[in-house]
Design a protein around this motif. Structure first.
Motif, mmCIF file in Angstrom:
data_model
loop_
_atom_site.group_PDB
_atom_site.id
_atom_site.type_symbol
_atom_site.label_atom_id
_atom_site.label_comp_id
_atom_site.label_asym_id
_atom_site.label_seq_id
_atom_site.Cartn_x
_atom_site.Cartn_y
_atom_site.Cartn_z
ATOM 1 N N LEU A 417 -2.206 6.968 -2.084
ATOM 2 C CA LEU A 417 -1.763 8.011 -1.109
ATOM 3 C C LEU A 417 -2.146 7.501 0.148
ATOM 4 O O LEU A 417 -1.745 7.697 1.283
ATOM 5 N N ALA A 418 -3.515 6.780 0.372
ATOM 6 C CA ALA A 418 -3.890 6.273 1.757
ATOM 7 C C ALA A 418 -2.940 5.399 2.101
ATOM 8 O O ALA A 418 -2.756 5.428 3.239
ATOM 9 N N VAL A 475 -2.118 13.627 12.058
ATOM 10 C CA VAL A 475 -2.124 14.369 10.785
ATOM 11 C C VAL A 475 -2.312 13.449 9.465
ATOM 12 O O VAL A 475 -3.107 13.694 8.555
ATOM 13 N N SER A 476 -1.776 12.185 9.790
ATOM 14 C CA SER A 476 -1.959 11.264 8.454
ATOM 15 C C SER A 476 -3.560 10.922 8.256
ATOM 16 O O SER A 476 -3.951 10.735 7.207
ATOM 17 N N ARG A 477 -4.271 10.889 9.420
ATOM 18 C CA ARG A 477 -5.748 10.452 9.337
ATOM 19 C C ARG A 477 -6.411 11.809 8.770
ATOM 20 O O ARG A 477 -7.312 11.291 7.776
ATOM 21 N N ALA A 485 -9.693 9.073 0.616
ATOM 22 C CA ALA A 485 -9.416 7.555 0.424
ATOM 23 C C ALA A 485 -9.173 6.702 1.891
ATOM 24 O O ALA A 485 -8.413 6.069 1.996
ATOM 25 N N GLU A 486 -10.253 7.123 2.694
ATOM 26 C CA GLU A 486 -10.124 6.688 4.037
ATOM 27 C C GLU A 486 -10.406 5.012 3.993
ATOM 28 O O GLU A 486 -9.582 4.094 4.970
ATOM 29 N N GLN A 487 -11.107 4.512 2.997
ATOM 30 C CA GLN A 487 -11.422 3.046 3.011
ATOM 31 C C GLN A 487 -10.260 2.187 2.419
ATOM 32 O O GLN A 487 -10.566 0.911 2.545
ATOM 33 N N ALA A 488 -9.321 2.892 2.248
ATOM 34 C CA ALA A 488 -8.176 1.923 1.540
ATOM 35 C C ALA A 488 -7.089 1.431 2.695
ATOM 36 O O ALA A 488 -6.162 0.874 2.220
#
Length: 492
Positions: A417-418, A475-477, A485-488
């Motif tokens: 998803l990320a 929005v995506s952020r 899953a920000e780190q992906a």
């Protein structure tokens, strides 16, 4: 356990919401099919693909050299700029500038600079350099923020920010920076190639000409050459050779004619603004902007959003279906064939896919959606396949389809998803430029405005495109944070 359940539900509801949004877009998107004989044309394309031929090797080598030259020099110039701006990313003005310049596609930058510098090296370099500087600024800033702050505490506080970063955060992030720059160089090669669609002498120029004339064997020769170029990057892109490549690249660029500074000033201060605004007539200016917004900007913006949402969801479906074929843990010895298919999918620019599909299905949004989904699905599938091979294995793990459905896919889903949300902004930018091929997105009206020498209208529509991309990026952020899953990321 409750945390895991809530995370799973959160990801499930998020996926379901995007699926529903795509279904709601279907009745309003321009997906019409036109009468044609696609199978006959597809057969000719397939025959050309397996019988590549080019009778002018010098022209082919020149186009290849200029494609590499634009990409290499633009990346070499944008990386240090990105590092400097990333150190200053705590300034709001830097964040706004980086967001603005990366939100405009390279082709739109190329169309703008072409009005001032013509079909020159300056146009090609700036068209890639400017948005890539914005991308590097954002990604490098995120990489620096993730590094350990403890080494920086050992540096005297009186030292300037640049000095502290040079001795602490930049060295810590060097490995990730190098990996990302190599990935962006591959993207720059695709960007350089498709700049040929607006007339620059790269591979895309000859590819478009070959397809329009029905010379599919010549088009196939160009595509095969590009696939080989991408597939062999790790063999020929050696750090020690980059200075040599850079010197050669300078000589491979097309000549840039001298340009009077007055013409540049005229373009920036007069040509891109409506006459009513220059005359100080605010009522007529408001009417002009309102008319362009209602007649062109809003309809094309809506169509761009509809196609983007459909392409985004279809990208996710394709990625989930194709990634196992590139993972040795899931398909074993069949992996090389799957990797080859993923290479073709991720290496072929969306514009090239769309050009072929337009020949088959006609000038509607359907070819654009399929082209965007195939390319981005292949890219995300390739990344997921790499992560799949890194998963720990146990003797009692399920095999075959059960391993895919109940072990690897659930583990990879947050990162998937990320990846998908990182590509959302890119898919939106690519949806906009599909208008250059005749699809009724923002790019269609921007290209038409340039052809009509209506630079004021073109510039306004480009600003609308940039604002839309900044909004979607924001929005995506937020959705990546929601998915946990920000780190992906780092795929911009």
């Amino acid at each position: 356990m409750r945390s895991d359940i809530s995370t799973g539900k959160k990801l499930g509801w998020l996926s379901f919401a995007f699926l529903i949004s795509a279904l709601l877009c279907l009745p309003f998107a321009d997906l019409a099919l036109y009468q044609s004989d696609p199978w006959r044309e597809l057969g000719r394309i397939a025959l050309g693909f397996v019988t590549p031929w080019w009778d002018d090797p010098q022209t082919l080598l020149d186009a290849l050299g200029q494609t590499i030259a634009f990409a290499l020099l633009a990346v070499l110039l944008s990386v240090p700029l990105g590092v400097v701006l990333a150190v200053l990313y705590h300034w709001r003005v830097v964040r706004l500038i980086a967001a603005a310049v990366r939100s405009v596609h390279e082709i739109f930058w190329g169309l703008l600079f072409m009005q001032v510098f013509g079909l020159s090296a300056t146009t090609g370099l700036l068209a890639i350099l400017i948005p890539y500087t914005g991308v590097f600024t954002k990604v490098f800033a995120e990489l620096f923020a993730r590094q350990s702050p403890y080494p920086e505490q050992a540096v005297a506080a009186r030292n300037r920010r640049f000095s502290r970063y040079a001795y602490t955060r930049i060295p810590q992030a060097y490995g990730e920076i190098a990996h990302y720059v190599r990935y962006r160089f591959e993207c720059a090669l695709r960007s350089s190639a498709i700049l040929g669609f607006i007339g620059l002498p790269t591979l895309g120029f000859h590819l478009e000409t070959a397809f329009k004339q029905g010379h599919y064997s010549e088009a196939a020769a160009l595509l095969w050459l590009f696939f080989i170029l991408i597939a062999t990057i790790r063999f020929w892109l050696k750090p020690k050779l980059i200075p040599v490549y850079a010197v050669v690249a300078v000589f491979l660029l097309p000549q840039s004619p001298p340009m009077a500074s007055g013409l540049i000033w005229q373009f920036l201060t007069h040509d891109i603004w409506p006459k009513a605004l220059l005359n100080g007539d605010w009522t007529a200016t408001a009417q002009w902007y309102s008319r362009v917004w209602s007649n062109e900007a809003w309809p094309s913006l809506l169509q761009t959003l509809l196609l983007t949402q459909l392409a985004l969801v279809l990208t996710g479906v394709i990625a989930l279906l194709v990634y196992p074929f590139g993972s040795r843990a899931l398909v074993g010895r069949a992996r090389p064939l799957g990797r080859g298919v993923l290479l073709v999918m991720r290496s072929t620019p969306e514009m090239m896919f769309a050009f072929v599909l337009l020949l088959l299905f006609g000038p509607s949004g359907l070819p654009a959606v399929l082209a965007l989904a195939i390319h981005n699905g292949g890219l995300i599938g390739f990344l997921m396949a790499g992560h799949s091979e890194q998963q720990p294995e146990r003797p009692d793990d399920p095999a075959g389809l059960n391993r895919y459905a109940y072990l690897h896919t659930p583990r990879l889903y947050p990162g998937f998803l990320a990846f998908l949300f990182y590509r959302w902004e890119v898919i939106l930018r690519e949806s906009a430029i599909m208008g250059i091929l005749g699809v009724a997105t923002l790019g269609f009206y921007i290209d038409s405005a340039f052809e009509e020498v209506r630079f004021d209208k073109a510039f306004f529509l480009i600003l609308v495109t940039a604002a839309l991309n900044i909004l979607v990026d924001s929005v995506s952020r937020r959705l990546r944070r929601l998915a946990g899953a920000e780190q992906a990321g780092g795929l911009g």
